[in-house]
Enzyme design. Structure first.
Site, short mmCIF file in Angstrom:
data_model
loop_
_atom_site.label_atom_id
_atom_site.label_comp_id
_atom_site.label_asym_id
_atom_site.label_seq_id
_atom_site.Cartn_x
_atom_site.Cartn_y
_atom_site.Cartn_z
N LYS A 138 -8.73 -3.70 -3.68
CA LYS A 138 -7.35 -4.18 -3.86
C LYS A 138 -7.28 -5.68 -4.11
CE LYS A 138 -5.38 -0.49 -1.06
NZ LYS A 138 -4.58 -0.12 0.12
N ASP B 178 0.88 -1.16 0.00
CA ASP B 178 0.00 0.00 0.00
C ASP B 178 0.92 1.22 0.00
OD1 ASP B 178 -2.35 1.69 0.61
OD2 ASP B 178 -1.41 1.84 2.59
N ASP C 250 -0.08 5.08 1.08
CA ASP C 250 -0.26 6.08 2.13
C ASP C 250 -0.22 5.46 3.53
OD1 ASP C 250 -0.68 8.25 0.24
OD2 ASP C 250 -2.57 7.23 -0.23
#
EC number: 3.1.3.2
Length: 237
Positions: free
Chosen positions: A177, A69, A71
């Site tokens: 995702k 990922d 952030d």
């Protein structure tokens, strides 16, 4: 006379109680509360792992696809999100639905993002192994993006290991995702949110938690380890 005595006694009792309450309220709290070795050594009973232990667990395994990922996992990107909120929707989260914000965020505002040290260590370890590096983010897709180059430069990822960022977006009631982790056959996925861990599991990958920094603009902070996943020590920075 008896009534006067009772009244005086009641008034005296009330004065005494009020004085005690005022005294307690005005008593300052201790400035130095102190601690002890037991409190300092106390850790949440979750599955802590180090980068070295993750590397050791992969010994003997051939190069694979691994995912991250973005952030709060590899970048402390709160400055850009903070600016986006102040610019496009002060006091609300509506800026996250504004295409103008994502155009800014995906095309330059990551210059204000700080690479996390734990990400440097993890990515360097996977590059050394010869793994293929993928970044799968919940950010909205934009016509152009500079995030891929920023990440490649920040983490010194060779072209042979680097892949373009996947912008999975955010759809209510759907873990966007998961399909990407499956499509890219990602075997290990690192993330800071519960959705990252569940996406990894749904895709048959090993989900490993990275701690979100306490000063992240993304609140509330998730309960790391609550899903029984591995959590990397000292990964908040």
């Amino acid at each position: 006379m008896r009534k006067l005595t009772l009244a005086f006694a009641a008034a005296s009792l009330l004065f005494t109680l009020n004085s005690a309450v005022v005294a307690r309220a005005s008593t300052p709290q201790p400035l130095w509360v102190g601690t002890n070795v037991a409190q300092l050594a106390e850790q949440a009973p979750i599955h802590w792992v180090s980068v070295a232990q993750i590397e050791n667990s992969l010994l003997g395994r051939p190069p694979m696809a691994v995912g991250f990922d973005i952030d709060d996992t590899v970048l402390f990107s709160s400055p850009g999100f903070w600016r986006g909120q102040k610019t496009f929707s002060p006091g609300s989260e509506d800026y996250l639905k504004n295409p103008q914000f994502w155009e800014k965020m995906n095309n330059g505002w990551d210059e204000f993002s700080m690479p996390k040290e734990v990400a440097r260590q993890l990515i360097a370890m996977h590059v050394k192994r010869g793994d293929s590096i993928w970044f799968v983010t919940g950010r909205s897709q934009t016509k152009t993006e500079t995030v891929s180059k920023t990440l490649q430069d920040d983490f010194l990822i060779p072209a042979a290991n680097m892949n373009p960022v996947i912008f999975a977006g955010d759809k209510p009631g759907q873990n966007t995702k998961t399909q990407w982790l499956q499509a890219k056959q990602i075997k290990v996925f690192y993330g800071d949110s519960d959705n990252d861990i569940t996406a990894a599991r749904e895709a048959g990958a090993r989900g490993i938690r990275v701690l979100r920094a306490a000063n992240s603009s993304y609140k509330p902070l998730p309960m790391a380890g609550a899903l029984g996943e591995e959590v990397i020590v000292n990964s908040e920075y």
